[in-house]
Motif scaffolding. Structure first.
Motif, PDB file in Angstrom:
ATOM      1  N   GLU B 307       0.528  -1.220  -0.287  1.00 18.55           N
ATOM      2  CA  GLU B 307      -0.566  -0.221   0.037  1.00 18.55           C
ATOM      3  C   GLU B 307       0.999   1.520   0.011  1.00 18.55           C
ATOM      4  O   GLU B 307      -0.045   2.351  -0.439  1.00 18.55           O
ATOM      5  CB  GLU B 307      -1.056  -0.070   1.422  1.00 18.55           C
ATOM      6  CG  GLU B 307      -1.514  -1.366   1.634  1.00 18.55           C
ATOM      7  CD  GLU B 307      -3.313  -0.361   0.943  1.00 18.55           C
ATOM      8  OE1 GLU B 307      -3.347   1.223   0.260  1.00 18.55           O
ATOM      9  OE2 GLU B 307      -4.089  -1.592   0.596  1.00 18.55           O
ATOM     10  N   THR B 336      -6.158   1.139  -3.455  1.00 15.09           N
ATOM     11  CA  THR B 336      -5.540   1.033  -2.554  1.00 15.09           C
ATOM     12  C   THR B 336      -4.561   1.845  -2.919  1.00 15.09           C
ATOM     13  O   THR B 336      -3.861   2.171  -4.244  1.00 15.09           O
ATOM     14  CB  THR B 336      -4.911  -1.063  -3.748  1.00 15.09           C
ATOM     15  OG1 THR B 336      -4.579  -0.938  -4.706  1.00 15.09           O
ATOM     16  CG2 THR B 336      -6.100  -1.866  -3.099  1.00 15.09           C
ATOM     17  N   GLY B 337      -3.910   1.839  -1.954  1.00 11.01           N
ATOM     18  CA  GLY B 337      -2.185   2.263  -1.957  1.00 11.01           C
ATOM     19  C   GLY B 337      -2.618   4.144  -1.562  1.00 11.01           C
ATOM     20  O   GLY B 337      -2.146   5.471  -2.643  1.00 11.01           O
TER      21      GLY B 337
END
Lengths: 503, 503
Positions: B307, B336-337
């Motif tokens: 992430e 995500t991330g």
């Protein structure tokens, strides 16, 4: 969005902005999005969701047993039962399976006219495929059904080609904002208080909201003199005012406009060459004696104004009315008096998302054409419809009475729609306490109300209000049998609040 | 949108613009909308709709009996039958009526596991109300089901809170463009050819499309060197490049990326701090031997990137795969991330439209979790799924062979997705004839094809292509039994076309 001082929108917190840029792996360009606020699902609601989780994990930790969401017009979430015919006919249509629909069991489960209507719809869908993308404006058959219903409602013609079926009315509003706005020099007139979809959408598209104030002391009346003053002021600031939003019946105000008032508004739009954006999603929700919904298009036609005289876009939805099928995301806009070239551009925007969901399209055609006398479902339908509308009217009255009994609270009646927007005359000490925690005073009140009672309302500052006045918006949707207890909790909270802060 | 020379987008016709301003009752601000083009529902398709009407009103007036829509991935419009389990379970869930669902007739009509699944879903919906607005990211239960499916697919965790359920994947793409673009200085890298949703969405939001060319002679390979050159060029022009779009399997190219290639792309995004926008809607549509879909998230995690190292947004939909439920408008993005503050802004954009349609949310959770071995529906499900996928693979092969046999046409195989994108080596005289009527040469060809055969394809210029090359996009979706006749018509048209224009 620029220029709307009374709303909290427009105040980007520079600290938050820089955090976003600094902490992210990648850099976003969030200026317009961060400015945008959408109070009906804002911080109070997010806190309510947290508390709801707490009630599950630690059942006795809070001074109440359930969260009551009075923040948004979402009838079925508060127990309203779907109208049987619409639900049956739409579900059967989605079965989309001749071998299933012809079986005896199907006839034992669903009413004959629901099945017949479903067949009629399926037969009109190209390839009978309810799982296919439709025309980007929506299925031709559904648009024809809706156009016929509009024509019956108004007594003036309506055309399928003027209809754009959308995933709820909000999407249609965004489409129009996209068409009307290309910079902050483009202005849209909007009532204050307003449903924050409008301010949010204008912000996202980078335009300017040109406010006009509804007159609370005249039952939230819309005064044309105010429109004239505000358009002059906006034009004086170099704003190119392109359209006027009117919400009728009003959200959050509940006002139902008189025909005389509508005529003046129409004349104003004609004179000033403004597109009239008529939010008419509450057209079936009328409670006040002697009040009646009249579409702006009908009133314009009755004045002898046709396609060449005035541009009107009317928004409607399956989410409101007595049906309240919010989760289905069905809606439409009817675009009249707009040039063919512009309509091609509207089609293009619709086509970029391919089409709205077929289930919502079917449902929109069904609520526009409910069962008729003689149909198997007719009596049940009338009973369900009238039961819901009568109950909403009673609840609106009961809740307004409850608010009006509170110290320092005054509340106009809801003539229509699904909300009350009571004014809170808050003590100085409460204002100071709110300022001390950097909250708008009505947010402070709503937060306290939520924490003490589990009742979720939306602070008036999310809708806009005359500076220095404070309101909350509360739906009339909690189940009728729960209403007395809700008013008791509200009353008891308010007393304690006033006891704490009374000057 | 600026800067994309190879696409026809960006050329506003000043004449049209002034017409719109002059003829309308009101003035629109259409600059961005008019620049936007969306070829898959563009002029060829509009002409096809006209011809379809003509076939109804004057049945023998045209040299063909039906219009065959090969312009868009809309399987059920061409006769594909819905997968029984998904359709049953989703329809039953929408019945939303305990008295109905408990009846013996219901069990005679629908499979036991479809009914059980519907009950499971209904029980998890707050208040069992499928007609209520849901959480703006989608129903918690549906998101949990989808997250579990992603985790099973990838072997790496996935979280419900990272999912945003939307009315089809297109809406999710628009949301990300809204977040990434605030002026034409904001650039997004995008493959050429590309699915025109991307160019259209960037145009509507006023950003710059930074093109990178796929290598046709290497099976539409994505070369990192090309990415590097193009990002330098864009930055040299003052563009702030924020994200990279990858469509895998490719649309319109049909290419399935190798894991090695994906790793290089991921490394490039990490090095250049770009958000990776992974269009993975065709993840179930793989036809080539030895090819396999791997999500970008899985490949990134396998490289040890978490992430904190890379931001990835993956788009998926119920419209494609073997299920092809386009009309239901279900989809999601997994984010995500991305920093919490940014995710709050994504939530806000989602909340402005309240929620996506519940029917589409339920269907997305169902296609993510099909019947398992031992379930009553399992065998039927496997038979239906494998039947459709095997047939698509055969059709892809057959149609590519057909194109490759045509004089001056070369066509890569479709390793995946639903399209072929053959290159047309058109004679000089055809190019001149097209120029004489102010048409792109591939539009000229597509228009001639439509008028002669009723077959609707999309000109390559709508997707972008190396200047001077010409293509068409044709879906592989016509029913298998109709494919030989379609190829015969295509072949015979092409021969006549070449006979007319051969140099």
């Amino acid at each position: 969005m620029t220029w709307l001082s009374p709303l909290t929108i427009g105040n980007v917190n520079p600290k938050v902005k820089s955090i976003v840029d600094a902490c992210s792996l990648i850099e976003f360009s969030l200026v317009q999005v961060m400015k945008c606020e959408y109070a009906v699902r804002g911080e109070i609601v997010m806190r309510a969701q947290l508390l709801e989780q707490e009630l599950i994990t630690k059942p006795s930790s809070l001074p109440f047993e359930e969260i009551i969401y009075c923040n948004i017009g979402n009838p079925q979430s508060l127990g309203q039962v779907p109208i049987t015919f619409f639900r049956e006919a739409s579900v059967v249509a989605l079965c989309d399976n001749p071998s299933l629909l012809d079986k005896a069991e199907t006839h034992a489960l669903f009413s004959a006219d629901a099945i017949a209507r479903a067949w009629k719809i399926i037969d009109k869908i190209p390839g009978k495929a309810t799982g296919a993308y439709s025309h980007s404006q929506g299925l031709q058959y559904c648009r024809e059904e809706i156009a016929a219903a509009i024509a019956r409602r108004d007594g003036y013609p309506a055309k399928a080609e003027d209809l754009y079926l959308t995933d709820g009315a909000s999407v249609a509003v965004h489409m129009m904002m996209q068409l009307l706005i290309s910079s902050e020099k483009d202005g849209i007139m909007c009532p204050i208080p307003q449903y924050p979809l409008y301010s949010a959408s204008m912000t996202l598209h980078g335009g300017s909201l040109v406010p006009y104030y509804l007159n609370e002391s005249a039952g939230w009346g819309l005064e044309v003199q105010e429109l004239q003053q505000q358009i002059q002021k906006a034009r004086g600031s170099g704003i190119n005012v392109r359209a006027l939003v009117v919400i009728n019946p009003g959200n959050p105000t509940g006002q139902v406009l008189s025909e005389e008032n509508q005529k003046k508004i129409i004349q104003f739009c004609k004179d000033e060459r403004l597109l009239l954006l008529a939010d008419e999603v509450y057209q079936e929700n009328i409670y006040a004696e002697g009040k009646k919904f009249q579409s702006f298009k009908k009133v314009a036609r009755s004045m002898g104004l046709g396609e060449n005289d005035l541009s009107i876009v009317s928004f409607h939805s399956v989410s409101k009315g007595y049906y309240g099928e919010c989760g289905r995301r069905g809606g439409y806009m009817e675009v009249t008096g707009v040039d063919k070239d512009v309509k091609e551009q509207i089609y293009k925007i619709a086509s970029v998302n391919l089409c709205s969901n077929i289930s919502g399209q079917i449902l929109m055609s069904l609520v526009s054409n409910p069962p008729k006398a003689g149909d198997e479902s007719y009596e049940d339908y009338v009973r369900e419809r009238d039961g819901i509308l009568a109950s909403l009217a009673r609840r609106a009255k009961l809740l307004a009475e409850g608010f009006n009994k509170l110290e320092g609270v005054s509340c106009n009646q809801a003539e229509g729609a699904m909300y009350l927007f009571p004014r809170l005359h808050l003590p100085e000490r409460a204002l100071k306490a709110a300022a001390a925690v950097s909250m708008a005073a009505d947010t402070f009140y709503a937060r306290r109300l939520l924490d003490a009672t589990g009742i979720v309302v939306v602070p008036g500052s999310g809708f806009g209000q005359v500076p220095g006045t404070w309101h909350i918006r509360c739906t009339i949707l909690p189940a009728e049998e729960k209403m007395p207890a809700l008013i008791t909790r509200l009353t008891s909270f308010h007393q304690r609040f006033m006891d704490e802060f009374r000057d």
